[in-house]
Scaffold this active site. Structure first.
Site, mmCIF file in Angstrom:
data_model
loop_
_atom_site.group_PDB
_atom_site.id
_atom_site.type_symbol
_atom_site.label_atom_id
_atom_site.label_comp_id
_atom_site.label_asym_id
_atom_site.label_seq_id
_atom_site.Cartn_x
_atom_site.Cartn_y
_atom_site.Cartn_z
ATOM 1 N N LYS A 275 0.872 -1.170 0.000
ATOM 2 C CA LYS A 275 0.000 0.000 0.000
ATOM 3 C C LYS A 275 0.910 1.221 0.000
ATOM 4 O O LYS A 275 1.433 1.631 1.037
ATOM 5 C CB LYS A 275 -0.909 0.026 1.224
ATOM 6 C CG LYS A 275 -1.983 1.129 1.136
ATOM 7 C CD LYS A 275 -2.590 1.464 2.474
ATOM 8 C CE LYS A 275 -1.777 2.470 3.244
ATOM 9 N NZ LYS A 275 -1.759 3.826 2.632
ATOM 10 N N SER B 235 3.777 5.750 12.613
ATOM 11 C CA SER B 235 3.636 6.271 13.969
ATOM 12 C C SER B 235 3.442 5.139 14.976
ATOM 13 O O SER B 235 2.985 4.043 14.632
ATOM 14 C CB SER B 235 2.449 7.233 14.050
ATOM 15 O OG SER B 235 1.229 6.522 13.993
ATOM 16 N N CYS C 145 13.145 8.695 11.002
ATOM 17 C CA CYS C 145 13.132 8.162 12.358
ATOM 18 C C CYS C 145 14.531 8.020 12.932
ATOM 19 O O CYS C 145 14.692 7.800 14.132
ATOM 20 C CB CYS C 145 12.392 6.831 12.416
ATOM 21 S SG CYS C 145 13.195 5.512 11.483
ATOM 22 N N GLU D 252 8.040 13.067 19.258
ATOM 23 C CA GLU D 252 8.606 13.208 17.920
ATOM 24 C C GLU D 252 8.031 14.416 17.193
ATOM 25 O O GLU D 252 6.812 14.538 17.027
ATOM 26 C CB GLU D 252 8.339 11.935 17.108
ATOM 27 C CG GLU D 252 9.080 11.885 15.794
ATOM 28 C CD GLU D 252 8.916 10.556 15.088
ATOM 29 O OE1 GLU D 252 9.911 9.848 14.889
ATOM 30 O OE2 GLU D 252 7.755 10.222 14.743
#
Length: 535
Positions: A199, A252, A307, A409
């Protein structure tokens, strides 16, 4: 269907109305299922922008549930033949793919920079990381080998094999449009004999779709890799689908936890790579200018949208003022520019919503009492890019542990500075973080470097390395709330995630009836060696 007869082109010839801001005419994207590029029947399309200019450049279909099901069934259909194709033959596709990635490196770099906003060198690195894992996956004939032992018990042999599992679903994020879907998720999956339904990330699907075309050109059979663009409801189908055997996800922590718990409860294997808040401990004995250069690269690279960025430095008080002054000087000199130009120092963030998210965090830090020593909320955009999504390098000093800006974050070019007295205070503060992706120390002291590597609670550790991302031959090993699952991406873990072990124990009976008469069958049928002999 032969390669020559397969329709390519990830976008349709049907154009839509020109963007009123830029005058550009966006392309309408397709999805890929069963070896064919198809126009979705949906009436819902997701806008894709050029972050540097703000121009609408593409419309991605929010594929229907039936179209996602079509992609899954194409993979299911392809699996029996692909899984039994000799591994040495499967990797021939990957060797060809590597050559195509090299051939199209410049094209893919520019495409990625224009759809995501990474500067030219970073976009090229994104693509090269695909090549790196494809090369690693070419070693599947060796890395899939099991183990065997003859005469494990009297007349018995045991061999362990590694077999493909089935159909996997990949749900990548928007910040690495090439590396994560076609590097972390796809090469090892297909090299080991599995099939994949990707996806593609809604904001940045073009790179993933274009690389799908290259997989076709490399000779991947129909249905082995399928790529859709879809909304959350359609993606949710993959988590519960009985034909999906595993999920690989990057995004996330909130979504990762949902994917991990949902898919695992439906009997699927899961690897979920999630948020981070990486810290670097800067010791007073560090090489100050080189350290500042490493920190600059680590917090402004990819405009902080990775990240493994370095959003927090924990600095010994003795050098804090000097280091902060040096960082302000260097960050102020970074030139913002169009992402696809090699001379650009830093590109924009991905879209307007994310720009507001990042600047909202800077507002919050100010409200919490931190000191904004370099403010990137209102930068001067380059000529012709006034409608782009710009945030300049931002440095926030005197951040304390009670401030959310130093714990959560931000995912932008924002550096938080925490001050400590010594090593012990610094590593204790760092280990209090709920995240454990990356952790760094800058020092010339071998004792502190070793102590840090041993005691830090993160999976990827840098000693004087600001972005300690391992090569694809190792795993990407986040800890704590940065990862949910048992087996990480890439490395040996990657091969174990996409295969399951099978132990075969065998014995063979003698031909003569006389010898057969002496063969006894005990309780464990010969598979235990410690039974006492019969009296």
């Amino acid at each position: 269907m032969s390669n020559e007869n397969r329709e390519r082109y990830f976008f349709t010839d049907k154009r839509v109305s020109a963007d009123p801001v830029s005058g550009e005419t966006p392309i309408k994207l397709r999805y890929h299922a069963g070896g064919q590029w198809k126009e979705s029947a949906t009436d819902k399309h997701m806008p894709c922008y050029n972050p540097s200019t703000g121009a609408l450049i593409a419309l991605a279909p929010q594929c229907t549930s039936a179209e996602v099901e079509e992609a899954v069934q194409a993979a299911v259909k392809a699996f029996p033949e692909w899984s039994t194709t000799p591994v040495s033959k499967r990797v021939q596709v990957l060797f060809k793919m590597k050559a195509l990635l090299d051939e199209h490196l410049e094209e893919l770099t520019v495409l990625l920079a224009k759809e995501m906003g990474k500067k030219y060198q970073e976009a090229m690195g994104d693509v090269l990381k695909v090549t790196e894992v494809v090369e690693f996956a070419c070693g599947a004939p060796h890395l899939m080998k099991g183990e065997a032992l003859m005469q494990v018990s009297g007349g018995y042999d045991t061999a362990l094999y590694r077999d493909p599992v089935g159909v996997f679903a990949g749900i990548p994020p928007w910040n690495f449009p090439a590396m994560i879907p076609h590097g972390w998720m796809t090469p090892i999956c297909v090299a080991t004999g599995n099939c994949m339904v990707l996806k593609a990330a809604s904001f940045v699907p073009q790179s993933a779709l274009r690389i799908m075309e290259l997989w076709q050109e490399a000779g991947i059979p129909d249905g082995v890799i399928n790529v859709v663009t879809a909304g959350r409801d359609q993606a949710e189908l993959l988590l519960r689908h009985p034909n999906i055997k595993g999920i690989t996800f990057v995004g996330s922590t909130k979504v990762g936890l949902h994917i991990y718990s949902t898919a695992a409860s439906h009997g699927k294997r899961v690897q979920a790579l999630c948020e981070a808040k990486n810290h670097a401990l800067v010791m007073r004995d560090c090489k100050l200018e080189r350290t500042a250069g490493g920190i600059m690269n680590a917090f402004t690279g990819c405009a902080g949208q990775r990240c493994m960025a370095l959003p927090v430095i924990v600095v010994e008080n003795d050098i804090a003022d000097q280091l902060v002054a040096l960082l302000i000087k260097e960050a102020s000199q970074i030139n913002l520019g169009k992402a696809w130009l090699p001379e650009t120092g830093m590109g924009p963030v991905v879209n307007e919503s994310h720009r507001q998210f990042v600047t909202g965090w800077i507002d919050k830090a100010e409200q919490e009492g931190a000191t904004i020593v370099l403010d990137g909320r209102d930068p001067q955009p380059p000529a012709g890019c006034e409608n782009g999504f710009w945030v300049g390098p931002t440095i926030i000093d005197h951040v304390t542990e009670d401030m959310a800006c130093g714990r959560e974050e931000i995912f932008g070019p924002v550096l938080c500075v925490k001050r400590v007295e010594d090593f012990e205070e610094g590593i204790t503060l760092m280990n209090n973080s709920p995240f454990g992706n990356g952790s760094v120390i800058y020092t010339q002291n071998g004792y502190f470097a070793r102590q840090f590597a041993q005691r830090t609670q993160a999976g990827m550790v840098g000693v004087n390395v600001g972005i300690p991302v391992p090569l694809g031959i190792f795993g990407f090993t986040g800890h704590k709330q940065s990862f949910f699952g048992d087996l990480h991406v890439m490395g040996r873990d990657g091969f174990n995630f996409f295969t399951e072990s099978k132990c075969v124990t065998q014995t063979w009976f003698p031909e003569s009836e006389e010898e057969m008469a002496s063969c006894k069958v005990d309780t464990w049928d010969g598979t235990i060696t410690s039974l006492p002999k019969e009296k």
